[in-house]
Enzyme design. Sequence first.
Site, short mmCIF file in Angstrom:
data_model
loop_
_atom_site.label_atom_id
_atom_site.label_comp_id
_atom_site.label_asym_id
_atom_site.label_seq_id
_atom_site.Cartn_x
_atom_site.Cartn_y
_atom_site.Cartn_z
CG HIS A 56 -1.77 -1.22 1.34
ND1 HIS A 56 -2.61 -1.63 0.34
CD2 HIS A 56 -1.88 -2.13 2.33
CE1 HIS A 56 -3.22 -2.75 0.72
NE2 HIS A 56 -2.79 -3.08 1.91
CG HIS A 218 -6.15 -6.06 1.32
ND1 HIS A 218 -6.96 -5.46 2.25
CD2 HIS A 218 -4.88 -5.80 1.71
CE1 HIS A 218 -6.23 -4.86 3.17
NE2 HIS A 218 -4.96 -5.05 2.86
#
Length: 329
Positions: A56, A218
């Site tokens: 991320h 995700h």
Amino acid sequence: MKKIINNPTDVVSEALMGMQAAYPDKLVYTPKMEVISRKEKKTDKVAVISGGGAGHEPLHAGFVGKGMLDAAISGNVFSSPSPDRIGSAIEQVSCGKGVLMVIKNYSGDIMNFGLSADLAEMDDIEVAQVVVKDDVAVPDREEGTGRRGIAGTVFVHKIAGAKAEQGASLAEVKAAAEKAISNIRTMGVAMTPCILPAVGKPGFQIADDEIEIGMGIHGEKGIETTKIKTAKEIAEILVGRILDDYDYSGSEVAVLVNGLGGTPLMELYILNMEVQKILEEKGIKAYRTFVGNYCTSIDMTGASVTLMKLDDELKELLDAPCDTPALKI
């Protein structure tokens, strides 16, 4: 799969080593623990830490520095960091004033950070925690994990870090972070899936002429798969969902138009143009706007929009100086 890596199993540690090499005067990397911490440790304030799975970037390690996080802990790609890694970060930054943990609302993070807090308190380290759950694509419910924490986490890092830098108590830093969380909402859209380095192929599929509204960072399923839309239409959907969830009318807001890793800045600025038009039409004033990659999903193309309703305290903390690899004010 074409990626600039060595061994897929080493991407997390090597990325963190590369970050320290880029900012040797500001950051310290702890090998094997996968912790990035401030090189200049402060001993007279509450420490603020955060973390989660890798993939991320710049979240979370990119926001370590003056005015934001004191340390960030990375798990493997899309996996929560283990309690021993989190414990290492707590030990590194604790200076007797307490430690605030900013946690994104995922079951693994909740479990591992919670266990780490319990262990730290056995060593007489006072630990508090706040949980970010800003993704309006997921219902805000009591049962189950509930609403996911995504790009709005960046604003929580900023608010909590600024409050801690002022010398506030642990309870005051936690209260400021919780105020921010209660006023933050985010909604995203994915155009293409991401490719995990260790897998070498997309984790899910999106047709060439389709987009996924509400996709998680995700690769979690969104709320709707639809045909490709214009930037104007996407802005209307994202902002519309946010405004349906929370009343921002007549308020000043911080705006974050966040790229998911593979979207050109040109497109993010076009999306921001459309977001700003909607806010103006709704009588919502954009006090400060951030556009770029802040909370990504490796190489996924797409974007999210975050709004944070501001009062005088949150405006002061948002405007406070910070100096990190990913954000400098």
